[in-house]
Design a protein around this motif. Structure first.
Motif, PDB file in Angstrom:
ATOM      1  N   ALA A 132       0.763  -1.230  -0.113  1.00 14.45           N
ATOM      2  CA  ALA A 132       0.072   0.006   0.103  1.00 14.45           C
ATOM      3  C   ALA A 132       0.828   1.123  -0.030  1.00 14.45           C
ATOM      4  N   ALA A 133       1.944   1.198   0.950  1.00 11.81           N
ATOM      5  CA  ALA A 133       2.822   2.479   0.853  1.00 11.81           C
ATOM      6  C   ALA A 133       3.533   2.660  -0.547  1.00 11.81           C
ATOM      7  N   LEU A 134       3.808   1.526  -1.153  1.00  8.81           N
ATOM      8  CA  LEU A 134       4.530   1.682  -2.513  1.00  8.81           C
ATOM      9  C   LEU A 134       3.521   2.059  -3.470  1.00  8.81           C
ATOM     10  N   CYS A 135       2.343   1.655  -3.572  1.00 12.43           N
ATOM     11  CA  CYS A 135       1.249   2.081  -4.365  1.00 12.43           C
ATOM     12  C   CYS A 135       0.739   3.620  -4.316  1.00 12.43           C
ATOM     13  N   ALA A 136       0.850   3.965  -3.049  1.00 11.17           N
ATOM     14  CA  ALA A 136       0.639   5.331  -2.762  1.00 11.17           C
ATOM     15  C   ALA A 136       1.851   6.499  -3.241  1.00 11.17           C
ATOM     16  N   ARG A 137       3.062   5.709  -3.177  1.00 13.07           N
ATOM     17  CA  ARG A 137       4.362   6.538  -3.775  1.00 13.07           C
ATOM     18  C   ARG A 137       4.237   6.481  -5.208  1.00 13.07           C
ATOM     19  N   LEU A 138       3.864   5.450  -5.919  1.00 16.70           N
ATOM     20  CA  LEU A 138       3.772   5.370  -7.350  1.00 16.70           C
ATOM     21  C   LEU A 138       2.657   6.314  -7.905  1.00 16.70           C
ATOM     22  N   GLU A 139       1.629   6.466  -6.934  1.00 12.79           N
ATOM     23  CA  GLU A 139       0.404   7.466  -7.509  1.00 12.79           C
ATOM     24  C   GLU A 139       0.881   8.711  -7.702  1.00 12.79           C
ATOM     25  N   LEU A 140       2.047   9.002  -6.659  1.00 10.63           N
ATOM     26  CA  LEU A 140       2.591  10.439  -6.758  1.00 10.63           C
ATOM     27  C   LEU A 140       3.126  10.617  -7.832  1.00 10.63           C
ATOM     28  N   ALA A 141       3.782   9.516  -8.329  1.00 13.48           N
ATOM     29  CA  ALA A 141       4.855   9.622  -9.535  1.00 13.48           C
ATOM     30  C   ALA A 141       3.916   9.747 -10.740  1.00 13.48           C
ATOM     31  N   ALA A 142       2.821   9.052 -10.513  1.00 12.76           N
ATOM     32  CA  ALA A 142       1.746   9.096 -11.902  1.00 12.76           C
ATOM     33  C   ALA A 142       1.246  10.538 -11.968  1.00 12.76           C
ATOM     34  N   GLU A 143       1.023  11.371 -10.854  1.00 16.05           N
ATOM     35  CA  GLU A 143       0.569  12.533 -10.869  1.00 16.05           C
ATOM     36  C   GLU A 143       1.526  13.530 -11.246  1.00 16.05           C
ATOM     37  N   ALA A 144       2.698  13.193 -11.105  1.00  8.88           N
ATOM     38  CA  ALA A 144       3.703  13.965 -11.604  1.00  8.88           C
ATOM     39  C   ALA A 144       4.117  13.747 -13.209  1.00  8.88           C
ATOM     40  N   GLY A 145       3.252  12.932 -13.775  1.00  9.06           N
ATOM     41  CA  GLY A 145       3.603  12.779 -15.252  1.00  9.06           C
ATOM     42  C   GLY A 145       4.737  11.802 -15.526  1.00  9.06           C
ATOM     43  N   GLU A 146       5.072  11.002 -14.546  1.00  8.41           N
ATOM     44  CA  GLU A 146       6.342  10.056 -14.963  1.00  8.41           C
ATOM     45  C   GLU A 146       6.057   8.997 -15.838  1.00  8.41           C
ATOM     46  N   PHE A 147       4.886   8.582 -15.851  1.00 10.84           N
ATOM     47  CA  PHE A 147       4.450   7.231 -16.402  1.00 10.84           C
ATOM     48  C   PHE A 147       3.821   7.211 -17.868  1.00 10.84           C
ATOM     49  N   ALA A 148       4.204   6.268 -18.644  1.00 11.80           N
ATOM     50  CA  ALA A 148       3.445   6.396 -19.905  1.00 11.80           C
ATOM     51  C   ALA A 148       1.967   6.425 -19.732  1.00 11.80           C
ATOM     52  N   PRO A 149       1.161   6.888 -20.623  1.00 13.80           N
ATOM     53  CA  PRO A 149      -0.156   6.916 -20.428  1.00 13.80           C
ATOM     54  C   PRO A 149      -1.103   5.486 -20.467  1.00 13.80           C
ATOM     55  N   GLY A 150      -1.916   5.276 -19.550  1.00 15.13           N
ATOM     56  CA  GLY A 150      -2.518   4.037 -19.152  1.00 15.13           C
ATOM     57  C   GLY A 150      -1.804   3.321 -17.912  1.00 15.13           C
ATOM     58  N   THR A 151      -0.778   3.825 -17.536  1.00 15.36           N
ATOM     59  CA  THR A 151      -0.018   3.210 -16.762  1.00 15.36           C
ATOM     60  C   THR A 151      -0.795   3.349 -15.253  1.00 15.36           C
ATOM     61  N   ASP A 152      -1.151   1.987 -14.691  1.00 12.15           N
ATOM     62  CA  ASP A 152      -1.833   2.010 -13.256  1.00 12.15           C
ATOM     63  C   ASP A 152      -0.961   2.039 -12.181  1.00 12.15           C
ATOM     64  N   PRO A 153      -0.550   2.897 -11.386  1.00 11.98           N
ATOM     65  CA  PRO A 153       0.234   2.575 -10.191  1.00 11.98           C
ATOM     66  C   PRO A 153      -0.207   1.308  -9.273  1.00 11.98           C
ATOM     67  N   ALA A 154      -1.431   1.177  -9.126  1.00  9.13           N
ATOM     68  CA  ALA A 154      -1.444  -0.119  -8.211  1.00  9.13           C
ATOM     69  C   ALA A 154      -1.245  -1.222  -9.115  1.00  9.13           C
ATOM     70  N   VAL A 155      -1.263  -1.338 -10.321  1.00 14.60           N
ATOM     71  CA  VAL A 155      -0.723  -2.606 -10.987  1.00 14.60           C
ATOM     72  C   VAL A 155       0.764  -2.560 -10.944  1.00 14.60           C
ATOM     73  N   LEU A 156       1.390  -1.413 -11.106  1.00 15.73           N
ATOM     74  CA  LEU A 156       2.879  -1.524 -11.101  1.00 15.73           C
ATOM     75  C   LEU A 156       3.111  -1.494  -9.656  1.00 15.73           C
ATOM     76  N   ALA A 157       2.605  -1.348  -8.594  1.00 16.39           N
ATOM     77  CA  ALA A 157       2.898  -1.947  -7.320  1.00 16.39           C
ATOM     78  C   ALA A 157       2.906  -3.208  -7.120  1.00 16.39           C
ATOM     79  N   ASP A 158       1.866  -3.733  -7.569  1.00 15.66           N
ATOM     80  CA  ASP A 158       1.574  -5.121  -7.501  1.00 15.66           C
ATOM     81  C   ASP A 158       2.722  -5.967  -8.205  1.00 15.66           C
ATOM     82  N   TYR A 159       3.247  -5.319  -9.184  1.00 10.01           N
ATOM     83  CA  TYR A 159       4.063  -6.036 -10.292  1.00 10.01           C
ATOM     84  C   TYR A 159       5.439  -6.022  -9.342  1.00 10.01           C
ATOM     85  N   LEU A 160       5.617  -4.723  -8.771  1.00  6.34           N
ATOM     86  CA  LEU A 160       6.916  -4.852  -8.002  1.00  6.34           C
ATOM     87  C   LEU A 160       7.023  -5.548  -6.863  1.00  6.34           C
TER      88      LEU A 160
END
Length: 194
Positions: A132-160
């Motif tokens: 959950a902490a990792l997901c929250a951090r990746l959501e901040l990265a998504a909000e900052a425009g760091e990911f390709a369009p369509g990237t789901d931070p929750a899925v990325l957190a699950d992957y990591l």
């Protein structure tokens, strides 16, 4: 009337107990293993740490403050990719240590009997909290425009999270750090940058 003062270092003995649990898991560790490794008798163990379950929980806390501190530290990295790299490289370093190999949080109480359900539930909750902490951090990265369009931070957190647990299992199987580092290299080469 007070008891005799302790003649041992609480943190040092906790470190020793953590290493035993790390190598053998919760159920694979007998009290006699702990007292031998810690250099104390059972009454001293109970007086200082409580029962085996309480000691295991303290060892998990110690593990997160010590060997696995990279999980917490990764969240402070400036970008989502840096978070992932810190997390994955730190995981390889920890899971290939002599104390393990593997991860205390992953292997320590993954398979337990009914009598250890509370310990297993605690490790499940701790892993969920880290995810959950990792997901929250990746959501901040998504909000900052760091990911390709369509990237789901929750899925990325699950992957990591899945990858870090998989690295721990592979290390427990004897896979050397160099090979695990190549897996990390590949995972980072597929990072969904904007």
């Amino acid at each position: 009337m007070t008891g005799r003062p302790r003649t041992f270092d609480i943190e040092d003995r906790l470190e020793r107990a953590m290493r035993v649990f790390w190598r053998h898991g919760y159920e694979g560790t007998a009290l006699s293993d702990l007292t031998a490794a810690m250099g104390i008798n059972r009454p001293s163990l109970y007086a200082a740490y409580g029962n085996k379950e309480a000691l295991f929980r303290q060892c998990l806390d110690h593990y997160h403050r010590g060997p696995a501190r990279h999980v917490r530290e990764a969240l402070d990295e400036p970008t989502g990719r840096a978070v992932a790299e810190h997390l994955l490289r730190g995981t390889v370093a920890v899971v290939t240590r002599e104390e393990g190999p593997g991860c205390l949080l992953v292997h320590g109480a993954l398979a337990t009997g009914e009598g250890s359900a509370a310990v297993r539930a605690d490790t499940v909750a701790r892993r969920a909290g880290a995810r959950a902490a990792l997901c929250a951090r990746l959501e901040l990265a998504a909000e900052a425009g760091e990911f390709a369009p369509g990237t789901d931070p929750a899925v990325l957190a699950d992957y990591l999270t899945t990858l870090t647990h998989g690295l721990a299992v592979r290390a427990a199987d004897g896979t050397p750090a160099e090979q695990l580092d190549r897996l990390v290299d590949f995972a980072l080469s597929t990072w969904p940058s904007a």
